[in-house]
Design an enzyme around this catalytic site. Structure first.
Site, PDB file in Angstrom:
ATOM      1  N   ASP A  55      71.540  37.193  -5.831  1.00  0.00           N
ATOM      2  CA  ASP A  55      71.508  38.244  -4.808  1.00  0.00           C
ATOM      3  C   ASP A  55      72.790  39.063  -4.677  1.00  0.00           C
ATOM      4  O   ASP A  55      72.821  40.055  -3.935  1.00  0.00           O
ATOM      5  CB  ASP A  55      71.123  37.638  -3.449  1.00  0.00           C
ATOM      6  CG  ASP A  55      72.032  36.482  -3.013  1.00  0.00           C
ATOM      7  OD1 ASP A  55      73.222  36.493  -3.363  1.00  0.00           O
ATOM      8  OD2 ASP A  55      71.542  35.580  -2.305  1.00  0.00           O
TER       9      ASP A  55
ATOM     10  N   GLY B 290      73.914  24.664   0.287  1.00  0.00           N
ATOM     11  CA  GLY B 290      72.565  25.240   0.246  1.00  0.00           C
ATOM     12  C   GLY B 290      71.850  25.125  -1.075  1.00  0.00           C
ATOM     13  O   GLY B 290      71.098  26.028  -1.449  1.00  0.00           O
TER      14      GLY B 290
ATOM     15  N   HIS C 134      72.664  31.974 -12.958  1.00  0.00           N
ATOM     16  CA  HIS C 134      71.310  32.412 -13.306  1.00  0.00           C
ATOM     17  C   HIS C 134      71.193  33.934 -13.387  1.00  0.00           C
ATOM     18  O   HIS C 134      70.132  34.495 -13.097  1.00  0.00           O
ATOM     19  CB  HIS C 134      70.297  31.862 -12.281  1.00  0.00           C
ATOM     20  CG  HIS C 134      70.183  30.362 -12.330  1.00  0.00           C
ATOM     21  ND1 HIS C 134      69.797  29.602 -11.243  1.00  0.00           N
ATOM     22  CD2 HIS C 134      70.399  29.493 -13.340  1.00  0.00           C
ATOM     23  CE1 HIS C 134      69.795  28.317 -11.600  1.00  0.00           C
ATOM     24  NE2 HIS C 134      70.164  28.213 -12.857  1.00  0.00           N
TER      25      HIS C 134
END
Ligand code: NAD
Length: 248
Positions: free
Chosen positions: A105, A188, A120
């Protein structure tokens, strides 16, 4: 929990080199759903149907409709939350050096961190499957699905799909910073996706302390983490920074 927050502030203030490993959970408070856990995308979809390279090659329209289109719309609006900002503050204080993120993101960079390994890849860019021309995701027109290049080739995000190789440079550098750190913050991530989930093990094996921040227990909690601070990333990070500032 108060004791663990104080402990984390102490561990960070004494560390010579801190690395963070982050996953989808750190961006939940920015409005981006994770894959697993409560509200995760996998409650709605089968991952192999929507996020596998074979699924994309077989039916790009379906994968664009089920996954990429929504992700683009959410990411176009997303802003860093307190946890991203907390990691940027740790870099500013000279405590945190590198973030290894599984996220696509771009929110760590937006928050101000300068050394971010995108394990990624990312959703910020698309490339043409035919001529490899690149486009910023923000600028592509998704009225037509799948979106296409000026050569009419299909566009795909520069994110790593299941079944694809991790970029070698990201893998190599991640191992290095995992080996070199004396504290790893793991925030997270369910620690299910490999090989990203190996990085805390590499850190632990070379003597680092592993501190987890997650509202839920994970595969790392019992055997790898020194301790789990059980809470949401933004709240926990704000409290750690507040305690840390008293120690500096
Ligand atoms: P995951 O979806 O497997 O697990 C999310 C983890 O975050 C869970 O352990 C959950 O308990 C925790 N969590 C939920 N809310 C939280 C909060 N407020 N604060 C802290 N933790 C919270 O995520 P993963 O381990 O990163 O693996 C999934 C893969 O999905 C990654 O490879 C990533 O590429 C991709 N992904 C990325 C994004 C993104 O870029 N934001 C979003 C979804 C998926």
């Amino acid at each position: 929990m108060d004791e663990l927050i104080k402990q984390a502030a102490r561990d960070l203030s004494e560390a010579k080199m801190v690395t963070a490993l982050t996953g989808a959970g750190i961006s939940v408070e920015s409005g981006i759903p994770p894959f697993r856990g409560k509200g995760g995308l996998w409650e709605k979809y089968d991952p192999m149907e929507v996020a596998h390279i074979d699924a994309f090659l077989q039916d790009p329209t379906k994968v664009w409709n089920l996954l990429f289109k929504d992700m683009k719309e959410v990411l176009d609006k997303a802003e860093p939350n307190d946890s991203h900002k907390g990691l940027a503050k740790l870099e500013e204080l000279g405590i945190l050096k590198t973030i290894i993120t599984q996220n696509v993101d771009g929110l760590h960079q937006m928050a101000g961190n300068t050394d971010v390994i995108e394990f990624h890849g990312n959703m910020a860019w698309q490339k043409c499957m035919d001529c490899h021309k690149r486009y910023e995701t923000h600028d592509i027109d998704i009225n037509r699905i799948p979106p296409r290049c000026s050569c009419d080739g299909i566009l795909r995000p520069e994110a790593v799909l299941f079944g694809e190789m991790i970029p070698q440079a990201a893998l190599w550098r991640s191992r290095q910073v995992a080996q070199d750190c004396d504290v790893m913050l793991v925030i997270g991530t369910s620690a299910i996706v490999q090989p990203a989930a190996l990085m805390p093990i590499v850190a632990k094996d070379t003597g680092a302390k592993v501190i987890e921040i997650n509202p839920e227990r994970t595969l790392l909690t019992d055997d790898i983490s020194d301790y789990l601070i059980s809470g949401t990333a933004g709240d926990v990070m704000n409290r750690i920074i507040a305690d840390l500032e008293k120690l500096l």
